[in-house]
Design a protein around this motif. Structure first.
Motif, PDB file in Angstrom:
ATOM      1  N   ILE A   1     -17.898  20.040 -11.373  1.00  0.00           N
ATOM      2  CA  ILE A   1     -17.851  21.114 -10.386  1.00  0.00           C
ATOM      3  C   ILE A   1     -19.203  21.208  -9.681  1.00  0.00           C
ATOM      4  N   PRO A   2     -19.237  21.146  -8.360  1.00  0.00           N
ATOM      5  CA  PRO A   2     -20.495  21.255  -7.632  1.00  0.00           C
ATOM      6  C   PRO A   2     -20.995  22.690  -7.587  1.00  0.00           C
ATOM      7  N   GLU A   3     -22.203  22.854  -7.080  1.00  0.00           N
ATOM      8  CA  GLU A   3     -22.758  24.193  -6.922  1.00  0.00           C
ATOM      9  C   GLU A   3     -21.883  25.011  -5.981  1.00  0.00           C
ATOM     10  N   PRO A   4     -21.749  26.320  -6.216  1.00  0.00           N
ATOM     11  CA  PRO A   4     -20.944  27.155  -5.324  1.00  0.00           C
ATOM     12  C   PRO A   4     -21.476  27.103  -3.899  1.00  0.00           C
ATOM     13  N   PRO A   5     -20.581  27.068  -2.913  1.00  0.00           N
ATOM     14  CA  PRO A   5     -21.031  27.037  -1.527  1.00  0.00           C
ATOM     15  C   PRO A   5     -21.635  28.357  -1.110  1.00  0.00           C
ATOM     16  N   GLU A   6     -22.594  28.305  -0.212  1.00  0.00           N
ATOM     17  CA  GLU A   6     -23.212  29.515   0.328  1.00  0.00           C
ATOM     18  C   GLU A   6     -23.051  29.516   1.847  1.00  0.00           C
ATOM     19  N   ILE A   7     -21.813  29.333   2.269  1.00  0.00           N
ATOM     20  CA  ILE A   7     -21.518  29.277   3.694  1.00  0.00           C
ATOM     21  C   ILE A   7     -20.742  30.521   4.065  1.00  0.00           C
ATOM     22  N   SER A   8     -21.258  31.307   5.002  1.00  0.00           N
ATOM     23  CA  SER A   8     -20.614  32.559   5.367  1.00  0.00           C
ATOM     24  C   SER A   8     -19.507  32.339   6.382  1.00  0.00           C
ATOM     25  N   SER A   9     -18.630  33.349   6.491  1.00  0.00           N
ATOM     26  CA  SER A   9     -17.612  33.312   7.523  1.00  0.00           C
ATOM     27  C   SER A   9     -18.272  33.617   8.853  1.00  0.00           C
ATOM     28  N   GLY A  10     -17.502  33.593   9.929  1.00  0.00           N
ATOM     29  CA  GLY A  10     -18.081  33.807  11.251  1.00  0.00           C
ATOM     30  C   GLY A  10     -18.441  32.476  11.877  1.00  0.00           C
TER      31      GLY A  10
ATOM     32  N   ALA B   1      -5.328   6.398 -10.674  1.00  0.00           N
ATOM     33  CA  ALA B   1      -4.141   6.922 -11.338  1.00  0.00           C
ATOM     34  C   ALA B   1      -3.814   8.314 -10.781  1.00  0.00           C
ATOM     35  N   TRP B   2      -2.540   8.647 -10.774  1.00  0.00           N
ATOM     36  CA  TRP B   2      -2.073   9.940 -10.254  1.00  0.00           C
ATOM     37  C   TRP B   2      -2.783  11.108 -10.939  1.00  0.00           C
ATOM     38  N   GLU B   3      -2.892  11.045 -12.279  1.00  0.00           N
ATOM     39  CA  GLU B   3      -3.516  12.161 -12.985  1.00  0.00           C
ATOM     40  C   GLU B   3      -4.997  12.306 -12.635  1.00  0.00           C
ATOM     41  N   ASP B   4      -5.629  11.213 -12.240  1.00  0.00           N
ATOM     42  CA  ASP B   4      -7.046  11.287 -11.889  1.00  0.00           C
ATOM     43  C   ASP B   4      -7.274  12.064 -10.593  1.00  0.00           C
ATOM     44  N   VAL B   5      -6.402  11.875  -9.623  1.00  0.00           N
ATOM     45  CA  VAL B   5      -6.621  12.547  -8.342  1.00  0.00           C
ATOM     46  C   VAL B   5      -6.267  14.026  -8.427  1.00  0.00           C
ATOM     47  N   LEU B   6      -5.542  14.419  -9.491  1.00  0.00           N
ATOM     48  CA  LEU B   6      -5.259  15.833  -9.716  1.00  0.00           C
ATOM     49  C   LEU B   6      -6.348  16.529 -10.530  1.00  0.00           C
ATOM     50  N   ALA B   7      -7.232  15.734 -11.144  1.00  0.00           N
ATOM     51  CA  ALA B   7      -8.234  16.295 -12.053  1.00  0.00           C
ATOM     52  C   ALA B   7      -9.144  17.338 -11.406  1.00  0.00           C
ATOM     53  N   PRO B   8      -9.660  17.123 -10.180  1.00  0.00           N
ATOM     54  CA  PRO B   8     -10.535  18.149  -9.606  1.00  0.00           C
ATOM     55  C   PRO B   8      -9.867  19.518  -9.482  1.00  0.00           C
ATOM     56  N   ALA B   9      -8.640  19.558  -8.997  1.00  0.00           N
ATOM     57  CA  ALA B   9      -7.948  20.835  -8.826  1.00  0.00           C
ATOM     58  C   ALA B   9      -7.660  21.483 -10.178  1.00  0.00           C
ATOM     59  N   ILE B  10      -7.276  20.684 -11.155  1.00  0.00           N
ATOM     60  CA  ILE B  10      -6.993  21.239 -12.485  1.00  0.00           C
ATOM     61  C   ILE B  10      -8.253  21.843 -13.080  1.00  0.00           C
ATOM     62  N   THR B  11      -9.366  21.126 -12.963  1.00  0.00           N
ATOM     63  CA  THR B  11     -10.634  21.600 -13.502  1.00  0.00           C
ATOM     64  C   THR B  11     -11.059  22.912 -12.862  1.00  0.00           C
ATOM     65  N   LEU B  12     -11.032  22.951 -11.546  1.00  0.00           N
ATOM     66  CA  LEU B  12     -11.443  24.161 -10.842  1.00  0.00           C
ATOM     67  C   LEU B  12     -10.502  25.327 -11.126  1.00  0.00           C
ATOM     68  N   ALA B  13      -9.219  25.041 -11.270  1.00  0.00           N
ATOM     69  CA  ALA B  13      -8.262  26.103 -11.571  1.00  0.00           C
ATOM     70  C   ALA B  13      -8.527  26.684 -12.958  1.00  0.00           C
ATOM     71  N   GLU B  14      -8.869  25.831 -13.896  1.00  0.00           N
ATOM     72  CA  GLU B  14      -9.113  26.292 -15.271  1.00  0.00           C
ATOM     73  C   GLU B  14     -10.459  26.984 -15.413  1.00  0.00           C
ATOM     74  N   GLN B  15     -11.479  26.419 -14.807  1.00  0.00           N
ATOM     75  CA  GLN B  15     -12.822  26.943 -15.015  1.00  0.00           C
ATOM     76  C   GLN B  15     -13.261  27.917 -13.936  1.00  0.00           C
ATOM     77  N   GLY B  16     -12.547  27.938 -12.832  1.00  0.00           N
ATOM     78  CA  GLY B  16     -12.806  28.937 -11.809  1.00  0.00           C
ATOM     79  C   GLY B  16     -13.686  28.452 -10.680  1.00  0.00           C
ATOM     80  N   PHE B  17     -13.586  29.165  -9.569  1.00  0.00           N
ATOM     81  CA  PHE B  17     -14.459  28.931  -8.421  1.00  0.00           C
ATOM     82  C   PHE B  17     -14.887  30.290  -7.888  1.00  0.00           C
ATOM     83  N   ASN B  18     -15.983  30.289  -7.167  1.00  0.00           N
ATOM     84  CA  ASN B  18     -16.502  31.542  -6.619  1.00  0.00           C
ATOM     85  C   ASN B  18     -15.845  31.853  -5.282  1.00  0.00           C
ATOM     86  N   ILE B  19     -15.283  33.038  -5.165  1.00  0.00           N
ATOM     87  CA  ILE B  19     -14.635  33.446  -3.922  1.00  0.00           C
ATOM     88  C   ILE B  19     -15.649  33.415  -2.781  1.00  0.00           C
ATOM     89  N   THR B  20     -15.282  32.770  -1.700  1.00  0.00           N
ATOM     90  CA  THR B  20     -16.181  32.621  -0.558  1.00  0.00           C
ATOM     91  C   THR B  20     -16.103  33.849   0.345  1.00  0.00           C
TER      92      THR B  20
END
Length: 610
Positions: free
Chosen positions: A40-49, A177-196
């Motif tokens: 998981i990369p560092e949380p983004p610090e990009i604002s809306s607008g 492999a199919w399961e490999d390309v799903l790994a990023p989304a599964i990881t982020l879904a399980e461990q969470g992401f910061n709401i932008t």
């Protein structure tokens, strides 16, 4: 052209294939079958607008999408040996999580790919359930439902096509492999992401989402307030669904608990739809591959999708009509189009939208004018349309033309709102290029969340794509609308994933597209003109102020045009509306040294590559 050197986030590179199984840690996970490590990369610090962006120069590959986390997922997949298709799947599935208002596995998409030799086009658009009828959006008195009620209902939900599309393109072109390309989304879904900031703002502004049993608990606190910026949001329901899809394939989505849950939530809504689990089970059997449309403009070849996508046809009609007009003395100055050029564009757009509203619908259900959609781009026809444009006066409203030998008997569909959507552009190390536009239509779609029957918090949003059909099956004169609801039919779309080539050599030049409902047509056209008529780089073209016409008043982006230009257009007779126009363009342009990527300053997207 001046290019800025690549700027990447300080994120670890995806590890090489390993043969052992790792367990989850606080910062990474691995596929249990092949050991691909997603970090998981560092949380983004990009604002809306509106946030100025530099543009990104790369040498070997580039990934552009609407969120830094989704872009990074595609970046890491290519670093692990994947190609543009692997990256596109990973990006899309992460967008389901981090940009739920715009796209996801509850929606559909159009996928366009250049493999170095030929173009491949796949249509993963949603379909109307088998029980849908042309009267779907009429009440018991035969009156059309208010648009908002139609959207926020089970009636609006089309059978999702995104996952079937992702599996189809991966089976045909994927490297990992199919399961490999799903790994990023599964990881982020399980461990969470910061709401932008952007997601928080959209959540806070959406009253209807709070009323959904699942979404109200997931995106809001006990007082009904949207979770704040930076809140760590985990989605265990989506993680479980995607784990099952990784292990079992898409039958884990289109059959069983997930399909049953989708159907139950659609049918139990206060304004219920007819979708059944059988409707979902039947979607993967559809033939998703379609024939791309390629057309010449100046010295370039522009390729996109045929109906039910209207984007390519409308863009090429606008640009083609303008080719038959006398060029203004000045087309572009001081970083904006000239009033004379804008006048021609806006008038051509009226003509294109008039044709769109009469003719364009799912080609499996309606016949193209003269039996061929290319008839709408015939140079002789475009010449007759161009003759309707005056140099210093406007048409109040354009009428549809007659592209073939016979006048159409279809009625003219009234303008309806279109929203939502996200766009992905990718070029990999081998030069494979992808333009994919993906959607659930309105912000958060139908405002119905499914947890896939898991009983866990979270899940995914269901689309409201059926409101892209005409809500009324006939016009005021009783003529059938081409884009009316019919069982199994795909609704008309404005999506316009686009690939640009050199007209003589056939060399790939750019991948571009945008979200934005009907404005997608104008956003994408603007970027093509910026790059290949005004010699701007991809970022400069994306940055251009937005403008458009939908066969009525002309719309200009707020705070981007000087008063003198607006006055000049009004003097020609244009009715001008000034408002925000939030495009989400992502363009990757081939250069002499590699690629140059642009991401829209109006959203949170970035480009990454090497």
């Amino acid at each position: 052209m001046a290019y800025n050197k690549l700027r990447t986030f300080k994120t670890p590179i995806l590890a090489s294939f390993l043969l052992v199984t790792f367990v989850f840690s606080a910062c990474k996970t691995q596929s249990q079958k092949t050991g691909i490590a997603y970090q998981i990369p560092e949380p983004p610090e990009i604002s809306s607008g509106y946030t100025e962006k530099p543009g990104w120069e790369t040498e070997e590959f580039a990934v552009a999408s609407a969120n830094p986390l989704s872009t990074d997922a595609g970046y890491q997949i290519i670093q692990a040996g994947g190609n543009a298709v692997d990256a596109a799947v990973a990006v899309q599935l992460v967008l389901t999580l981090v940009e739920p208002q715009s796209s996801g596995i509850g929606g559909g998409a159009f996928f366009l790919m250049w493999d170095g030799e030929e173009i491949h086009a796949f249509n993963g658009r949603e379909t109307a359930p088998s029980g849908a009828t042309p009267e779907l959006f009429l009440d018991e008195n035969g009156e059309t439902l208010p648009f908002g009620d139609a959207v926020r209902s089970g009636k609006s939900v089309g059978v999702p096509g995104t996952l079937a599309l992702m599996k189809k393109i991966h089976d045909e072109f994927g490297e990992l492999a199919w399961e490999d390309v799903l790994a990023p989304a599964i990881t982020l879904a399980e461990q969470g992401f910061n709401i932008t900031p952007r997601l928080h703002a959209i959540l806070a502004d959406d009253e209807s989402l709070r009323n959904d049993e699942l979404a109200g608990k997931f995106y809001f606190d006990s007082d009904g307030n949207a979770h704040p910026e930076g809140y760590l949001l985990k989605n265990p329901a989506l993680a479980q669904i995607l784990r099952n899809v990784a292990d079992e394939g898409i039958s884990a989505f289109y059959e069983g608990d997930v399909a049953q849950d989708i159907a139950q939530r659609v049918q139990s809504h206060e304004r219920p739809g007819s979708m059944t689990a059988e409707d979902l089970a039947n979607y993967p059997a559809l033939d998703l591959e379609t024939e791309e449309m390629c057309n010449n403009w100046k010295t370039y070849e522009i390729c996109g999708f045929p109906p039910p996508a209207s984007g390519h046809l409308a863009i090429m009609q606008i640009l083609g009509i303008m080719e038959h007009l006398e060029n203004p003395e000045v087309s572009f100055q001081d970083s904006i189009p000239s009033p004379e050029w804008l006048h021609q564009y806006l008038e051509a757009a009226k003509l294109a939208f008039a044709d769109r509203n009469q003719y364009v619908a799912d080609e499996r259900f309606v016949e193209a004018p003269d039996g061929n959609w290319q008839s709408m781009l015939n140079p002789e026809y475009l010449t007759t349309r161009a003759e309707l444009i005056q140099s210093n006066a406007t048409m109040e409203k354009a009428e549809p033309g007659v592209p073939g030998e016979m006048q159409s008997m279809y009625g003219i569909q009234k303008t309806q709102p279109e929203f939502g959507t996200s766009h992905i552009s990718i070029v990999d190390r081998d030069g494979n290029a992808v333009a994919m536009t993906t959607t659930i239509e309105s912000g958060f779609g139908s405002r119905i969340m499914s947890d896939g029957g898991t009983g866990l918090p979270g899940g995914f949003m269901l689309n409201n794509e059926l409101t892209d059909f005409s809500l009324n099956p006939v016009d005021e004169d009783g003529n059938l609308i081409a884009n009316r609801v019919e069982a199994g039919k795909r609704p008309r779309s404005s999506m316009a994933p686009t690939l640009v080539f050199d007209g003589e050599s056939g060399e790939f030049l750019a991948a571009v597209g945008s979200p934005g409902g009907t404005s997608i047509i104008h956003y994408t056209a603007k970027s093509i003109v910026g790059m290949y008529d005004w010699n701007l780089n991809a970022q400069e073209a994306v940055d251009l102020p937005n403008f458009g016409n939908y066969n009525g008043p002309s719309v200009l982006e707020e705070d981007r045009f000087p008063a003198e230009l607006i006055e000049a257009l009004e003097a020609m007779g244009h009715q001008i509306v000034v408002r925000p126009m939030t495009s989400g363009l992502h363009a990757i342009q081939k250069t002499e040294t590699g690629y140059f990527g642009g991401a829209d300053p109006r959203r949170e997207g970035v480009v990454m590559g090497e």
